[in-house]
Motif scaffolding. Sequence first.
Motif, PDB file in Angstrom:
ATOM      1  N   LYS A  60       0.858  -1.178   0.000  1.00  0.00           N
ATOM      2  CA  LYS A  60       0.000   0.000   0.000  1.00  0.00           C
ATOM      3  C   LYS A  60       0.898   1.233   0.000  1.00  0.00           C
ATOM      4  CE  LYS A  60      -3.495   2.473   2.650  1.00  0.00           C
ATOM      5  NZ  LYS A  60      -4.364   2.434   3.830  1.00  0.00           N
ATOM      6  N   ALA A  61       0.704   2.114  -0.962  1.00  0.00           N
ATOM      7  CA  ALA A  61       1.457   3.369  -1.033  1.00  0.00           C
ATOM      8  C   ALA A  61       0.470   4.522  -1.023  1.00  0.00           C
ATOM      9  CB  ALA A  61       2.319   3.411  -2.295  1.00  0.00           C
ATOM     10  N   GLN A  79      -4.414   9.686  -0.162  1.00  0.00           N
ATOM     11  CA  GLN A  79      -4.592   9.196  -1.526  1.00  0.00           C
ATOM     12  C   GLN A  79      -3.554   8.105  -1.810  1.00  0.00           C
ATOM     13  OE1 GLN A  79      -5.545  12.692  -4.402  1.00  0.00           O
ATOM     14  NE2 GLN A  79      -4.317  13.594  -2.772  1.00  0.00           N
ATOM     15  N   GLY A  80      -3.934   7.102  -2.592  1.00  0.00           N
ATOM     16  CA  GLY A  80      -2.973   6.054  -2.911  1.00  0.00           C
ATOM     17  C   GLY A  80      -3.634   4.828  -3.513  1.00  0.00           C
ATOM     18  N   VAL A  95      -5.233  -4.222  -8.545  1.00  0.00           N
ATOM     19  CA  VAL A  95      -4.825  -2.905  -8.055  1.00  0.00           C
ATOM     20  C   VAL A  95      -6.099  -2.225  -7.574  1.00  0.00           C
ATOM     21  CG1 VAL A  95      -3.759  -0.699  -8.619  1.00  0.00           C
ATOM     22  CG2 VAL A  95      -2.937  -2.790  -9.729  1.00  0.00           C
ATOM     23  N   LEU A  96      -6.125  -1.853  -6.304  1.00  0.00           N
ATOM     24  CA  LEU A  96      -7.348  -1.344  -5.692  1.00  0.00           C
ATOM     25  C   LEU A  96      -7.190   0.123  -5.294  1.00  0.00           C
ATOM     26  CD1 LEU A  96      -6.733  -4.475  -4.422  1.00  0.00           C
ATOM     27  CD2 LEU A  96      -9.120  -4.144  -3.762  1.00  0.00           C
ATOM     28  N   GLU A  97      -8.256   0.887  -5.468  1.00  0.00           N
ATOM     29  CA  GLU A  97      -8.284   2.293  -5.068  1.00  0.00           C
ATOM     30  C   GLU A  97      -8.018   2.404  -3.561  1.00  0.00           C
ATOM     31  OE1 GLU A  97      -8.239   5.897  -4.276  1.00  0.00           O
ATOM     32  OE2 GLU A  97      -8.409   5.373  -6.407  1.00  0.00           O
ATOM     33  N   GLY A  98      -6.963   3.112  -3.207  1.00  0.00           N
ATOM     34  CA  GLY A  98      -6.517   3.125  -1.824  1.00  0.00           C
ATOM     35  C   GLY A  98      -7.356   3.961  -0.891  1.00  0.00           C
ATOM     36  N   VAL A  99      -7.942   5.078  -1.362  1.00  0.00           N
ATOM     37  CA  VAL A  99      -8.737   5.937  -0.484  1.00  0.00           C
ATOM     38  C   VAL A  99      -9.944   5.178   0.048  1.00  0.00           C
ATOM     39  CG1 VAL A  99     -10.140   8.026  -0.351  1.00  0.00           C
ATOM     40  CG2 VAL A  99      -7.961   8.059  -1.584  1.00  0.00           C
ATOM     41  N   ASP A 100     -10.667   4.532  -0.845  1.00  0.00           N
ATOM     42  CA  ASP A 100     -11.856   3.779  -0.427  1.00  0.00           C
ATOM     43  C   ASP A 100     -11.475   2.594   0.459  1.00  0.00           C
ATOM     44  OD1 ASP A 100     -14.317   4.855  -2.229  1.00  0.00           O
ATOM     45  OD2 ASP A 100     -12.441   4.941  -3.344  1.00  0.00           O
TER      46      ASP A 100
END
Length: 311
Positions: A60-61, A79-80, A95-100
């Motif tokens: 996670k970045a 954000q990430g 690859v998953l949207e990091g904010v959600d």
Amino acid sequence: MRIVTGDDIRSVCSWPFAVEALRAGHLMQPADLRDSLIEQAGRKMLVRTAWIPGLASGVKAVTIYPDNPSQTPPMPSVQGQVLLFDEARGHVVAVLEGVDLTAWKTAGDSALGASCLARPDVSTMLMVGAGSMARPLIDAHRSVRPSIDRVMVWNRGQARAAELVAQLTRDGIAAEVVRDLDAAVARAGLISSATMSTEPLIRGDMLAPGTHVDLVGAYTPSMREADDAALTRGRLFVDSFATTVGHIGEVMIPMDAGVIAREDIEGDMHALVQGRAGRQSPEEITVFKNGGGAHLDVMIAHAIHLALEEK
């Protein structure tokens, strides 16, 4: 490789889904974790990695820009992205949207802790902080403790607290803005704190017997949300020793001062979920430090990936 958007995540995720994904993950072997944090003028970049044997591995970045919500137009402070790897063969599966994903993971973590530590009959919740994590934390805690029928909101900026209370009220949740934090702490059965504070906000002397305290916001060595009295009056637990001890001011600062010792932390999430630690009486105060970690992102991401594959 699948690109998983926020809409994709919301299509399969619910608070019971997130909490149970984390519960199942903590029945497995502990993860191997590594973190890297870089800071420039108050802005941060955090890279977290985790390998959970038999489940999955991931990276996670994220960037943390505290001033983003006040910009025009407003942007998320965090954000990430999250990379999910197949544990057996090592290829990227999603690859998953990091904010959600961060919201589901963070609030789910706190809710899982509360499911093990908060009194089953808790009725009043205090939300300290009205930022982007406040509503997810309220909803997540109410999912595991549906007895909560009143929510108090305290925030340094009253406008954001009022906005959150209005939103809760529209959704049929009894809610109020509180200005006297000490008085609200004394009234609450469950306190969740998600702020950027570097000075303690929650005073342990004000905690009523039976209260559960969920500390979310402090994630750097200089940050704290609860004072020494809160940690010494309460029975102390963490989600992960690896991401809290030696990393987060909430436990590091009182440890360095000799106020608490490593032995005073009675268990982590593995111990809580597996029934080796937990609340022992209705009157005791419990304190849970949510330190996060990529292992939590991997647990949620893996569950989401499987659910999307089955749709």
